[in-house]
Design a protein around this motif. Sequence first.
Motif, mmCIF file in Angstrom:
data_model
loop_
_atom_site.group_PDB
_atom_site.id
_atom_site.type_symbol
_atom_site.label_atom_id
_atom_site.label_comp_id
_atom_site.label_asym_id
_atom_site.label_seq_id
_atom_site.Cartn_x
_atom_site.Cartn_y
_atom_site.Cartn_z
ATOM 1 N N HIS A 68 -8.867 0.230 -5.505
ATOM 2 C CA HIS A 68 -7.420 0.060 -5.303
ATOM 3 C C HIS A 68 -6.625 1.348 -5.553
ATOM 4 O O HIS A 68 -5.428 1.406 -5.226
ATOM 5 N N ASN A 69 -7.260 2.369 -6.099
ATOM 6 C CA ASN A 69 -6.553 3.642 -6.315
ATOM 7 C C ASN A 69 -6.346 4.424 -5.015
ATOM 8 O O ASN A 69 -5.426 5.243 -4.918
ATOM 9 N N ILE A 70 -7.184 4.158 -4.026
ATOM 10 C CA ILE A 70 -7.078 4.925 -2.773
ATOM 11 C C ILE A 70 -6.984 4.019 -1.548
ATOM 12 O O ILE A 70 -6.948 4.498 -0.424
ATOM 13 N N ASN A 71 -6.903 2.715 -1.776
ATOM 14 C CA ASN A 71 -7.002 1.816 -0.632
ATOM 15 C C ASN A 71 -6.168 0.561 -0.850
ATOM 16 O O ASN A 71 -5.673 0.297 -1.941
ATOM 17 N N ASP A 72 -6.026 -0.233 0.211
ATOM 18 C CA ASP A 72 -5.352 -1.518 0.123
ATOM 19 C C ASP A 72 -5.723 -2.345 1.351
ATOM 20 O O ASP A 72 -6.534 -1.928 2.179
ATOM 21 N N VAL A 73 -5.121 -3.528 1.464
ATOM 22 C CA VAL A 73 -5.290 -4.385 2.631
ATOM 23 C C VAL A 73 -3.901 -4.738 3.137
ATOM 24 O O VAL A 73 -3.090 -5.322 2.406
ATOM 25 N N THR A 74 -3.608 -4.379 4.369
ATOM 26 C CA THR A 74 -2.308 -4.668 4.969
ATOM 27 C C THR A 74 -2.516 -5.615 6.152
ATOM 28 O O THR A 74 -3.255 -5.290 7.080
ATOM 29 N N GLN A 75 -1.885 -6.780 6.083
ATOM 30 C CA GLN A 75 -1.979 -7.732 7.189
ATOM 31 C C GLN A 75 -0.819 -7.473 8.148
ATOM 32 O O GLN A 75 0.340 -7.452 7.743
ATOM 33 N N VAL A 76 -1.148 -7.248 9.430
ATOM 34 C CA VAL A 76 -0.120 -6.974 10.431
ATOM 35 C C VAL A 76 -0.045 -8.146 11.408
ATOM 36 O O VAL A 76 -0.942 -8.985 11.474
ATOM 37 N N SER A 77 1.031 -8.191 12.188
ATOM 38 C CA SER A 77 1.335 -9.399 12.944
ATOM 39 C C SER A 77 0.733 -9.475 14.337
ATOM 40 O O SER A 77 0.635 -10.563 14.895
ATOM 41 N N GLY A 78 0.332 -8.359 14.926
ATOM 42 C CA GLY A 78 -0.118 -8.426 16.310
ATOM 43 C C GLY A 78 -1.194 -7.429 16.668
ATOM 44 O O GLY A 78 -1.515 -6.507 15.908
ATOM 45 N N GLY A 79 -1.743 -7.608 17.885
ATOM 46 C CA GLY A 79 -2.809 -6.740 18.357
ATOM 47 C C GLY A 79 -2.378 -5.312 18.573
ATOM 48 O O GLY A 79 -3.170 -4.381 18.397
ATOM 49 N N LEU A 80 -1.106 -5.102 18.943
ATOM 50 C CA LEU A 80 -0.619 -3.742 19.165
ATOM 51 C C LEU A 80 -0.567 -2.968 17.858
ATOM 52 O O LEU A 80 -1.027 -1.818 17.778
ATOM 53 N N GLU A 81 -0.015 -3.594 16.807
ATOM 54 C CA GLU A 81 0.045 -2.943 15.487
ATOM 55 C C GLU A 81 -1.368 -2.674 14.965
ATOM 56 O O GLU A 81 -1.629 -1.642 14.330
ATOM 57 N N TYR A 82 -2.244 -3.621 15.230
ATOM 58 C CA TYR A 82 -3.639 -3.473 14.804
ATOM 59 C C TYR A 82 -4.308 -2.296 15.505
ATOM 60 O O TYR A 82 -4.936 -1.454 14.874
ATOM 61 N N GLU A 83 -4.159 -2.227 16.818
ATOM 62 C CA GLU A 83 -4.848 -1.201 17.602
ATOM 63 C C GLU A 83 -4.375 0.199 17.248
ATOM 64 O O GLU A 83 -5.175 1.140 17.197
ATOM 65 N N PHE A 84 -3.063 0.340 16.970
ATOM 66 C CA PHE A 84 -2.497 1.668 16.721
ATOM 67 C C PHE A 84 -2.208 1.935 15.238
ATOM 68 O O PHE A 84 -1.484 2.868 14.903
ATOM 69 N N CYS A 85 -2.757 1.077 14.347
ATOM 70 C CA CYS A 85 -2.610 1.282 12.903
ATOM 71 C C CYS A 85 -1.131 1.432 12.515
ATOM 72 O O CYS A 85 -0.755 2.355 11.782
ATOM 73 N N ASP A 86 -0.302 0.539 13.029
ATOM 74 C CA ASP A 86 1.140 0.568 12.804
ATOM 75 C C ASP A 86 1.486 -0.251 11.559
ATOM 76 O O ASP A 86 1.329 -1.475 11.536
ATOM 77 N N LEU A 87 1.975 0.415 10.514
ATOM 78 C CA LEU A 87 2.266 -0.232 9.227
ATOM 79 C C LEU A 87 3.737 -0.581 9.055
ATOM 80 O O LEU A 87 4.141 -1.012 7.981
ATOM 81 N N SER A 88 4.539 -0.408 10.081
ATOM 82 C CA SER A 88 5.990 -0.485 9.905
ATOM 83 C C SER A 88 6.501 -1.884 9.564
ATOM 84 O O SER A 88 7.530 -2.021 8.891
ATOM 85 N N SER A 89 5.806 -2.926 10.008
ATOM 86 C CA SER A 89 6.290 -4.298 9.750
ATOM 87 C C SER A 89 5.139 -5.192 9.304
ATOM 88 O O SER A 89 4.712 -6.108 10.026
ATOM 89 N N PRO A 90 4.605 -4.970 8.095
ATOM 90 C CA PRO A 90 3.462 -5.768 7.645
ATOM 91 C C PRO A 90 3.850 -7.212 7.321
ATOM 92 O O PRO A 90 4.969 -7.482 6.897
ATOM 93 N N ARG A 91 2.911 -8.128 7.534
ATOM 94 C CA ARG A 91 3.123 -9.522 7.129
ATOM 95 C C ARG A 91 2.857 -9.685 5.644
ATOM 96 O O ARG A 91 3.495 -10.493 4.969
ATOM 97 N N ALA A 92 1.882 -8.928 5.130
ATOM 98 C CA ALA A 92 1.542 -8.997 3.704
ATOM 99 C C ALA A 92 0.764 -7.751 3.326
ATOM 100 O O ALA A 92 0.109 -7.144 4.165
#
Length: 275
Positions: A68-92
Motif C-alpha cells: 500500500h506504500n506504492i500502490n492502490d486499487v481504483t475502481q473506474v466506471s467505464g471501458g474508456l477510463e479503463y483502457e486509457f488509465c483515466d483516474l479523473s472520476s473514480p467510483r471508489a
Amino acid sequence: MATRTKILSLVFAMMMSFTVLSGYCSAKIYKVGDSERWTAKDDVYYAWAERDYKEFHVGDSLVFEYDHNINDVTQVSGGLEYEFCDLSSPRAVYNTGHDIVTLTEPGFHYFITSNQEQCVLGQKLEVLVVQDPQILPVGETYKVGDSEGWKVYDSDFYNKWSEEKQFHLGDSLIFEYANEVNDVYEISGDLEFMTCDPTSPVAVHKTGRDLVRLTELGVHYFITSNSGSCEAGLKLRAMVGPQQKAVTYPKFPKKVDFSAMERLNNWLKAFKPQH
C-alpha cells in the motif's frame, strides 16, 4: 400485544437476514492474480480473469493484495477510463494493501491502479459479473468461425457464419486466435462496428482463447483493434434473442370406436338367455 409485536418483528428480521445470507451462501472469493498478487505485469490480469473460464456472480468478492506504500486499487466506471488509465472520476479507491471488494451488481467492473506507469504496463482488471446462474441458465457454446477461428479469412466470412446461427441468452462465444497479433474488442454500437472504431470498448479480451457469455438481449458487436484486419472483415455481429422455451403439446384422449363397442353390446344382448 406489544410483546407479541416485538416477537413478530424479531422473527421477521431473522427471516430477512437468513434470506440475504442464503442468497450469498454460494458466493466465491477470488484472490486477484493468485500468487502474482496485484502488481505491474503485462496481461497477467487478462489471463487471470479468463483462466479456467472464471464466471463472477453477484455476491462474489475480489481480494487485492499489494504494497500500500506504492500502490492502490481504483475502481473506474467505464471501458474508456479503463483502457486509457483515466483516474479523473473514480467510483471508489482502496488503499489498505488487503482490499476485499464485493461484487454487488451485474455488469462490467473495472479496476486499475492510480500509478499511471504501472497501469499502462498492465496493472488493471476487468470482470463481467452475472446474476445467479439459476436465473440465466447455461446455453450453447459456439466457437467463432468454427475451424477457422478468429482471423482474417474473407470479408464476409463472419457475417455469414453469424447469420447461420440463432444466439440466445446464456449462450457463449469462444474466440481462438494468436494473441501476439490479435485481440477481441466488444464495442457498443453499429457505427463503431462499421468504422472499426476501438476507442470506447465495452470489454477487451486478449488471452487467445476468450470465453464471452451473452447475458443481454440485442445486438452484440465484436472487432479486432487491428484496423487493417478489421477492415478486411475480422469483425462479428451477433443478434441475441430470448431463451428458447420447450414446446409442449396438449395430450388428447385416444379416439374410442364407440360403434365397435355398440356392436359388441348388441352381440352380447342377442345371446342373453330369456327368462
